[in-house]
Design a protein around this motif. Structure first.
Motif, PDB file in Angstrom:
ATOM      1  N   LYS A  76      -0.486 -33.723   5.647  1.00 11.02           N
ATOM      2  CA  LYS A  76       0.284 -33.295   4.479  1.00 11.02           C
ATOM      3  C   LYS A  76       1.850 -32.661   4.759  1.00 11.02           C
ATOM      4  O   LYS A  76       2.590 -33.029   4.270  1.00 11.02           O
ATOM      5  CB  LYS A  76      -0.148 -32.527   3.319  1.00 11.02           C
ATOM      6  CG  LYS A  76      -1.224 -33.309   2.315  1.00 11.02           C
ATOM      7  CD  LYS A  76      -1.254 -32.484   1.201  1.00 11.02           C
ATOM      8  CE  LYS A  76      -1.897 -33.262   0.005  1.00 11.02           C
ATOM      9  NZ  LYS A  76      -2.570 -32.605  -0.927  1.00 11.02           N
ATOM     10  N   CYS A  77       1.622 -31.781   5.965  1.00  5.43           N
ATOM     11  CA  CYS A  77       2.940 -31.207   6.223  1.00  5.43           C
ATOM     12  C   CYS A  77       3.781 -32.052   7.075  1.00  5.43           C
ATOM     13  O   CYS A  77       3.401 -32.700   8.029  1.00  5.43           O
ATOM     14  CB  CYS A  77       2.637 -29.911   7.122  1.00  5.43           C
ATOM     15  SG  CYS A  77       4.342 -29.240   7.712  1.00  5.43           S
ATOM     16  N   PRO A  78       5.216 -32.448   6.497  1.00  5.97           N
ATOM     17  CA  PRO A  78       6.176 -33.349   7.257  1.00  5.97           C
ATOM     18  C   PRO A  78       6.819 -32.736   8.320  1.00  5.97           C
ATOM     19  O   PRO A  78       7.516 -33.316   9.013  1.00  5.97           O
ATOM     20  CB  PRO A  78       6.930 -33.718   6.023  1.00  5.97           C
ATOM     21  CG  PRO A  78       7.120 -32.579   4.981  1.00  5.97           C
ATOM     22  CD  PRO A  78       5.821 -31.879   5.399  1.00  5.97           C
ATOM     23  N   GLY A  79       6.676 -31.466   8.594  1.00  2.00           N
ATOM     24  CA  GLY A  79       7.275 -30.692   9.603  1.00  2.00           C
ATOM     25  C   GLY A  79       8.549 -30.236   8.968  1.00  2.00           C
ATOM     26  O   GLY A  79       9.309 -30.558   8.002  1.00  2.00           O
ATOM     27  N   HIS A  80       9.204 -29.019   9.578  1.00  2.00           N
ATOM     28  CA  HIS A  80      10.211 -28.337   8.977  1.00  2.00           C
ATOM     29  C   HIS A  80      11.263 -28.163   9.924  1.00  2.00           C
ATOM     30  O   HIS A  80      10.802 -27.948  11.416  1.00  2.00           O
ATOM     31  CB  HIS A  80      10.012 -26.947   8.335  1.00  2.00           C
ATOM     32  CG  HIS A  80       8.647 -27.447   7.194  1.00  2.00           C
ATOM     33  ND1 HIS A  80       8.771 -27.840   5.897  1.00  2.00           N
ATOM     34  CD2 HIS A  80       7.543 -26.938   7.714  1.00  2.00           C
ATOM     35  CE1 HIS A  80       7.774 -27.858   5.803  1.00  2.00           C
ATOM     36  NE2 HIS A  80       6.588 -27.354   6.341  1.00  2.00           N
ATOM     37  N   MET A  81      12.444 -28.339   9.857  1.00  4.12           N
ATOM     38  CA  MET A  81      13.614 -28.120  10.656  1.00  4.12           C
ATOM     39  C   MET A  81      13.659 -26.643  11.156  1.00  4.12           C
ATOM     40  O   MET A  81      13.493 -25.618  10.506  1.00  4.12           O
ATOM     41  CB  MET A  81      15.006 -28.528  10.315  1.00  4.12           C
ATOM     42  CG  MET A  81      14.697 -30.113   9.921  1.00  4.12           C
ATOM     43  SD  MET A  81      15.629 -30.972  11.127  1.00  4.12           S
ATOM     44  CE  MET A  81      17.251 -30.356  10.954  1.00  4.12           C
TER      45      MET A  81
ATOM     46  N   VAL B 160      -2.676 -25.162  10.663  1.00  3.88           N
ATOM     47  CA  VAL B 160      -2.045 -25.363   9.476  1.00  3.88           C
ATOM     48  C   VAL B 160      -0.325 -24.862   9.713  1.00  3.88           C
ATOM     49  O   VAL B 160      -0.237 -23.984  10.473  1.00  3.88           O
ATOM     50  CB  VAL B 160      -2.703 -24.857   8.390  1.00  3.88           C
ATOM     51  CG1 VAL B 160      -4.051 -25.700   8.110  1.00  3.88           C
ATOM     52  CG2 VAL B 160      -2.789 -23.260   8.359  1.00  3.88           C
ATOM     53  N   CYS B 161       0.264 -25.695   8.870  1.00  6.02           N
ATOM     54  CA  CYS B 161       1.716 -25.037   8.978  1.00  6.02           C
ATOM     55  C   CYS B 161       1.812 -23.844   8.306  1.00  6.02           C
ATOM     56  O   CYS B 161       1.234 -23.405   7.370  1.00  6.02           O
ATOM     57  CB  CYS B 161       2.666 -25.980   7.829  1.00  6.02           C
ATOM     58  SG  CYS B 161       4.260 -25.674   7.729  1.00  6.02           S
ATOM     59  N   GLY B 162       2.616 -22.928   9.117  1.00  3.59           N
ATOM     60  CA  GLY B 162       2.907 -21.576   8.799  1.00  3.59           C
ATOM     61  C   GLY B 162       4.051 -21.457   7.609  1.00  3.59           C
ATOM     62  O   GLY B 162       4.216 -20.370   7.220  1.00  3.59           O
ATOM     63  N   TYR B 163       4.665 -22.403   7.224  1.00  2.19           N
ATOM     64  CA  TYR B 163       5.504 -22.463   6.181  1.00  2.19           C
ATOM     65  C   TYR B 163       5.049 -22.976   4.900  1.00  2.19           C
ATOM     66  O   TYR B 163       5.164 -22.321   4.030  1.00  2.19           O
ATOM     67  CB  TYR B 163       6.863 -23.343   6.510  1.00  2.19           C
ATOM     68  CG  TYR B 163       7.971 -23.321   5.938  1.00  2.19           C
ATOM     69  CD1 TYR B 163       8.674 -22.159   5.670  1.00  2.19           C
ATOM     70  CD2 TYR B 163       8.318 -24.144   4.951  1.00  2.19           C
ATOM     71  CE1 TYR B 163       9.642 -22.098   4.668  1.00  2.19           C
ATOM     72  CE2 TYR B 163       9.115 -24.211   3.742  1.00  2.19           C
ATOM     73  CZ  TYR B 163      10.075 -23.270   3.672  1.00  2.19           C
ATOM     74  OH  TYR B 163      10.859 -23.061   2.949  1.00  2.19           O
ATOM     75  N   CYS B 164       4.419 -24.155   4.919  1.00  2.00           N
ATOM     76  CA  CYS B 164       3.818 -24.756   3.604  1.00  2.00           C
ATOM     77  C   CYS B 164       2.357 -24.569   3.568  1.00  2.00           C
ATOM     78  O   CYS B 164       1.803 -25.058   2.358  1.00  2.00           O
ATOM     79  CB  CYS B 164       4.329 -26.153   3.521  1.00  2.00           C
ATOM     80  SG  CYS B 164       3.859 -27.327   4.721  1.00  2.00           S
ATOM     81  N   GLY B 165       1.730 -24.335   4.685  1.00  2.53           N
ATOM     82  CA  GLY B 165       0.328 -24.146   4.662  1.00  2.53           C
ATOM     83  C   GLY B 165      -0.526 -25.530   4.399  1.00  2.53           C
ATOM     84  O   GLY B 165      -1.728 -25.259   4.464  1.00  2.53           O
TER      85      GLY B 165
HETATM   86 ZN   LIG Z   1       4.875 -27.399   6.733  1.00  2.28          ZN
END
Ligand SMILES: [Zn+2]
Ligand SMILES: [Zn+2]
Length: 818
Positions: free
Chosen positions: A85-90, A75-80
Motif C-alpha cells: 500500500k505504501c507508495p514510498g515517500h520522497m 512497514v513504512c515509518g511514515y504512513c504505517g
Molecule cells: Zn509510507
C-alpha cells in the motif's frame, strides 16, 4: 430514467446512475521543480551517508524507514502501510552550495550568454539595432542568435561589456567543463574588486533576472524558472523504486550513489563559511587562482583548494547519478561507466519502461523454432508434446468430461495426456510425484490438464507490425522438437524457416477461446482485396504447371485426391481414366464455383481454360477470394488446405520441380551497335524469348510466370547482361568513370561470368544494398514505435479538428485549423 412497471404493476424505482463529478485533464505542463517544492514533498532530510547498520536502515539515511520500504517484513515509518500500500515517500539532501543540474547545463550555458553576470539584465539593450533585429523572431530562437553574437564579439572584439551604463561590466566566457560550467575571466590589470562568480553568485544572478527579461528569450518564469536549473537540494527517491538485490546481496547501485552524494555534501559542509564563499569554477587568464594573475608567487590557501576540489567532486557525483557518461574520472577519459544509474535504470530497451511496463513477460506461453507442415489446416499449429505438457488448460469437472479428466489426473504430469494439478476451492493439489488414483474428482474441481488437440492458442511472430502478426490457431500435439505452422500463413507472419521463432499463448477459459476463434488464421484471409493467407512458393509453381498437363495417370490422380481429403470431407468420385491437369484440379474445386480472371475460365467447378498464376490464385477476384465471397471463410480455408496437399503430391511425385543452370542456358548475341545502356534490355528480351520458345518445360520461366519467385530483371541479369549499376536511388555511378577509367555498365551476365573489373563494379552496389537492408530493419522498428506513440496522443477536437496534444509539432503531425 424515472420508473418502470414491475410484474405486479407496482412502480419500482429504477437504479439511478450515480452522478460522478467529471474532471478533465486539459494538458500536462513540464517544468523544473524548485527547491521549495522538493522540500515540501519530502518527509525527511537525509543527512547520514550510511545506509544500514547491522541490517537495520539508519535514521536519516538514504533508506530511512520513513521513506517507505522494499522489505515485505517491514512497514513504512511514515504512513504505517506495508509494501503493497505504501507508495514510498520522497526526501532531500541539503547541498552546501548550488550545483548546476546536468540536464539543464546546455540551456544554462546559452542563457548565461544572454544576461549580464553582474546586473542580470539582457546583454542586448532596448532600441538598439540588434534589439530590433531580434524582435521579429520567435522568443526561443533569440537565445541561439544572441549566444552567437556574444561568442563572436569575444573572439573578434576581445570582449563584451554590459550595455547598461551604470553597470558596464566586462563579461566572462562560459565553457562546459565536466558536469559544470566554468567561468573564464580575462584580467589585464589587477584591481581591488577581483571579479568573481561563485555558484551562489550564479544562483543569485539567475534569481533576480526580471520576469519580462526572461520571457524576452522564451523562458518561462512560472513553469521553469532558470534558478531551478541549479540544485540547492537534491531529491531522494523512495527505496521502493530502487530495491536492494534480494539474491546478490548488497545495496542497490542508485542507493550507493545517493549515499556518496550525502557523504560528499557533508565533506563540503565541514569547511567554514568563509572558505565556502571562495569556491568557484573559474579561471583568470587561464589560472585557477585570481591572485596569481598579478602575483605569480602567490600561494593559494590549502583550505580553499580542498574546498574547490570537494565541490567539483559533488558536481560530478550529482551528474553521475543521472547519467554515468558524466561519471568521475571516467568521464574525462571518455569511457562510460557501466554502473547502474538513473538514465540506464529508466531509459532504453532494457530500462523500466520498455522492459517492464510497455512489454511484460507472460504466463502460459511457449516459444520455439518454427517449421512447415502442410498436413494440417491453415488455422492449426503443431506443438511438440513436451510443450503441451508444460502448458495447461484449467478445465472444470462435469458429467461430460469426468471420465477423461480422471484419466488425465491418473496419468499425472509425466504421462501425456495428463494433468499438472487440481484446484478444489482454495486448495491446490500438486500432482507431481503423486499417484493420481488417490485424487477422486468431484464436479466443480478445476483440473489443470495438458493441452490436447483442438485447444486454442494465439500465435505471434515478431516484429508484430500489423494485425496479422497475431492470429489464432488450434493446436495439434506432435512428437518432435519444433512448432509447425501451415505454409499458407507464412505471408501474414512474414515467416520463413531458417531459424525463425514464434510464440504461442494458450487461451485459458471459455471467453478467451471464443475470442481466439474470432481471430483464427482461417478468418484472416483478406487484405485490400487480395488473400493474405494464400498460396506461396512451390504451391504456386504447381498450380501454374498443372494447368498445361495433358495426361495424368489415374493412379496419380487418385493419390492426389486421397491426400487432399480430410476427415469429414465429402467423398470425391475419380473415374478410372487419365485426367488432364485442369480436370484433376477441378476435382477439389467447390462444385458450383464459376469465375473468370485473366485467361482463366472456371464454370460450375470445372476449370476450362487458362493457367493459374499468383494473381489468379491470390489476387482480388482470384480463386481464394471468389470462394471466400461465394462459399464463406470456412470453405475458402478448406480449399487452401486441400489444394496445398493436392499440389504437394503433384509437385513431388507427378512432376517434381527442381532448377538447374541448364534452365538458364541461351545462345544470344547483341546486334551490332547496341548502345551499352540498352544492352541488358535487348539481350534480356532475346533471352526471355528463347527460353519461352524452347520445347518442354523451363523451370526458370515457370517460376517467374507463376509468380513464385524471380522477376524479369533476374532473368535478364542471369541470361542477358547485368547492365548499368546504379545507386539505390537510381542514379548511375558516374564516379567510376571519373576515378577508375571504367564505367559502371556490366556487359556480361551471371552465366557468362564477370571480369575482375566488372566483379568489383558489381560489388559496390551489392554491398550498399546489404547495408541499407540492415539499416532499414532497425529503422522500420523505430518508425513503427514512433508512429504508434504519435497516434496515441492524437485527439479529435470539436468541429472534427485533429490535434496533436503534445503541441510540440515534433512528431510531424500538426494542428490543422479548417
Ligand atoms: Zn509510507
Ligand atoms: Zn550589467
Amino acid at each position: 430514467m424515472s420508473s418502470a412497471l414491475h410484474d405486479d404493476g407496482a412502480d419500482v424505482e429504477m437504479w439511478e446512475v450515480p452522478r460522478v463529478k467529471e474532471a478533465r485533464i486539459e494538458g500536462v505542463q513540464w517544468g523544473a521543480i524548485s527547491a521549495e517544492e522538493i522540500i515540501d514533498r519530502s518527509v525527511i532530510k537525509v543527512t547520514e551517508a550510511t545506509v544500514n547498520r547491522s541490517g537495520v536502515p539508519i535514521t536519516n539515511g538514504p533508506n530511512d524507514l520513513r521513506l517507505g520500504t522494499d522489505d515485505r517484513q517491514q512497514v513504512c515509518g511514515y504512513c504505517g502501510h506495508g509494501i503493497a500500500k505504501c507508495p514510498g515517500h520522497m526526501a532531500y539532501v541539503d547541498l552546501p552550495l548550488p550545483v548546476v543540474n546536468v540536464a539543464y547545463r546546455a540551456h544554462l550555458l546559452a542563457l548565461l550568454h544572454c544576461y549580464c553576470y553582474v546586473c542580470s539584465r539582457p546583454l542586448v539593450a532596448k532600441d538598439t539595432p540588434r534589439y530590433h533585429q531580434l524582435m521579429p523572431m520567435d522568443p526561443s530562437a533569440r537565445v541561439g542568435v544572441v549566444k552567437k553574437w556574444i561568442r563572436d564579439s569575444h573572439a573578434k572584439r576581445g570582449g563584451v561589456s554590459c550595455p547598461h551604463e551604470e553597470c558596464g561590466a566586462q563579461q566572462p566566457v562560459y565553457v562546459e567543463v565536466g558536469t559544470t560550467i566554468q567561468t573564464n575571466f580575462r584580467i589585464t590589470e589587477y584591481g581591488p574588486d577581483t571579479p568573481q562568480f561563485t555558484p551562489t553568485d550564479m544562483y543569485t544572478m539567475l534569481s533576480v533576472i526580471d520576469d519580462d527579461d526572461l520571457r524576452l528569450f522564451g523562458y518561462s518564469p512560472e513553469h521553469s524558472h532558470p534558478r531551478n536549473w541549479m540544485w540547492r537540494v537534491f531529491p531522494v527517491m523512495p527505496p521502493i523504486i530502487r530495491p536492494a538485490s534480494k539474491t546478490g546481496g548488497g545495496d542497490n547501485q542508485l542507493t550507493s550513489r545517493i549515499s556518496s552524494i550525502v557523504k560528499l555534501s557533508n565533506d563540503l559542509r565541514r569547511f567554514d563559511t568563509k572558505t565556502l564563499e571562495t569556491v568557484q569554477v573559474a579561471k583568470y587568464n587561464g589560472l585557477l587562482c585570481a591572485e596569481r594573475v598579478v602575483n605569480p608567487n602567490y600561494e593559494e590557501p590549502v583550505d580553499e583548494k580542498a574546498a574547490r576540489a570537494a565541490y567539483i567532486s559533488l558536481c560530478t557525483a550529482l551528474g553521475g547519478y543521472y547519467n554515468s557518461d558524466y561519471d568521475s574520472k571516467q568521464y574525462h577519459r571518455g569511457v562510460a561507466s557501466k554502473t547502474c544509474i538513473w538514465s540506464i535504470y529508466s531509459g532504453g530497451k532494457q530500462g523500466r519502461y520498455r522492459a517492464n511496463l510497455l512489454g511484460k513477460r507472460v504466463m502460459n506461453a511457449a516459444r520455439n523454432v518454427i517449421g512447415p507442415s502442410n498436413g494440417i489446416s491453415i488455422d492449426e499449429a503443431e506443438v511438440p508434446i513436451y510443450q503441451c505438457m508444460k502448458l495447461t488448460y484449467p478445465e472444470r469437472v462435469n458429467a461430460y468430461n469426468i471420465v477423461r479428466l480422471t484419466q488425465a489426473v491418473y496419468n499425472g504430469p509425466d504421462v501425456y495426456p495428463g494433468a499438472n494439478y487440481v484446484v478444489r476451492g482454495e486448495i491446490r493439489i500438486d500432482l507431481t510425484g503423486y499417484s493420481g488414483d488417490r485424487v477422486v474428482l468431484r464436479y466443480g474441481d478445476e483440473v489443470h490438464r495438458h493441452l490436447i488437440e483442438g485447444d486454442y492458442v494465439t500465435g505471434n511472430r515478431q516484429p508484430s507490425l500489423h494485425r496479422w502478426s497475431v492470429m489464432g490457431h488450434r493446436i495439434v500435439p506432435v512428437t518432435g522438437n519444433t512448432m509447425r505452422i501451415h505454409m499458407a500463413v507464412t505471408k501474414p507472419y512474414n515467416a520463413d524457416f531458417d531459424g525463425d521463432e514464434m510464440n504461442f499463448q494458450v487461451a485459458r477459459g471459455e471467453e478467451e477461446r471464443a475470442e481466439v476463434q474470432m481471430m483464427l488464421a482461417s478468418n484472416n484471409l483478406i487484405k485490400n482485396g487480395s488473400a493474405i493467407v494464400c498460396f506461396v512458393m512451390h504451391s504456386l509453381v504447381s498450380i501454374y504447371r498443372i494447368g498445361s498437363e495433358t495426361s495424368i495417370p489415374y493412379d496419380m490422380v487418385m493419390q492426389m485426391v486421397t491426400e487432399s481429403l480430410d476427415e469429414g470431407d465429402e467423398l470425391i468420385h475419380v473415374e478410372r481414366r487419365p485426367y488432364t491437369g485442369r480436370e484433376a484440379f477441378s476435382l477439389i474445386l467447390p462444385r458450383n464455383l464459376t469465375m473468370r480472371k485473366k485467361d482463366v475460365v472456371i464454370v460450375d467447378g470445372q476449370w476450362r481454360e487458362g493457367l493459374i498464376d499468383k494473381s489468379v490464385a491470390n489476387g482480388p477476384s482470384g480463386i481464394i477470394q471468389v470462394i471466400r465471397i461465394d462459399f464463406g471463410m470456412k470453405e475458402a480455408a478448406r480449399f487452401i488446405r486441400r489444394a496445398y496437399r493436392f499440389l504437394d503430391v503433384y509437385g513431388t511425385r507427378v512432376r517434381p520441380f527442381s532448377f538447374t543452370s541448364a534452365d538458364t542456358r541461351v545462345d544470344i548475341k547483341a546486334p551490332e551497335g547496341t548502345p551499352d545502356d540498352q544492352l541488358r534490355d535487348v539481350l534480356g528480351d532475346m533471352a526471355m524469348r528463347q527460353l519461352e520458345s524452347r520445347p518442354g518445360r523451363n523451370n526458370l520461366i515457370d517460376m517467374y510466370r507463376s509468380g513464385a519467385k524471380g522477376s524479369a530483371n533476374n532473368i535478364y541479369q542471369i541470361c542477358g547482361a547485368l547492365g548499368g549499376q546504379s545507386k539505390f536511388d537510381g542514379r548511375p555511378y558516374d564516379d567510376f568513370t571519373m576515378h577508375y577509367g571504367s564505367d559502371a555498365i556490366i556487359r556480361r551476365s551471371y552465366n557468362d561470368g564477370l571480369t575482375p573489373t566488372e566483379l568489383l563494379t558489381h560489388a559496390r552496389p551489392c554491398r550498399e544494398g546489404m547495408a541499407s537492408t540492415v539499416k532499414k530493419t532497425g529503422e522500420v522498428g523505430r518508425r513503427h514505435r514512433q508512429v504508434s506513440f504519435t497516434l496515441s496522443s492524437l485527439a479529435t477536437m470539436p468541429r472534427a479538428l485533429t490535434h496533436d496534444r503534445t503541441d510540440y509539432h515534433q512528431h510531424g503531425i500538426r494542428y490543422h485549423p479548417q
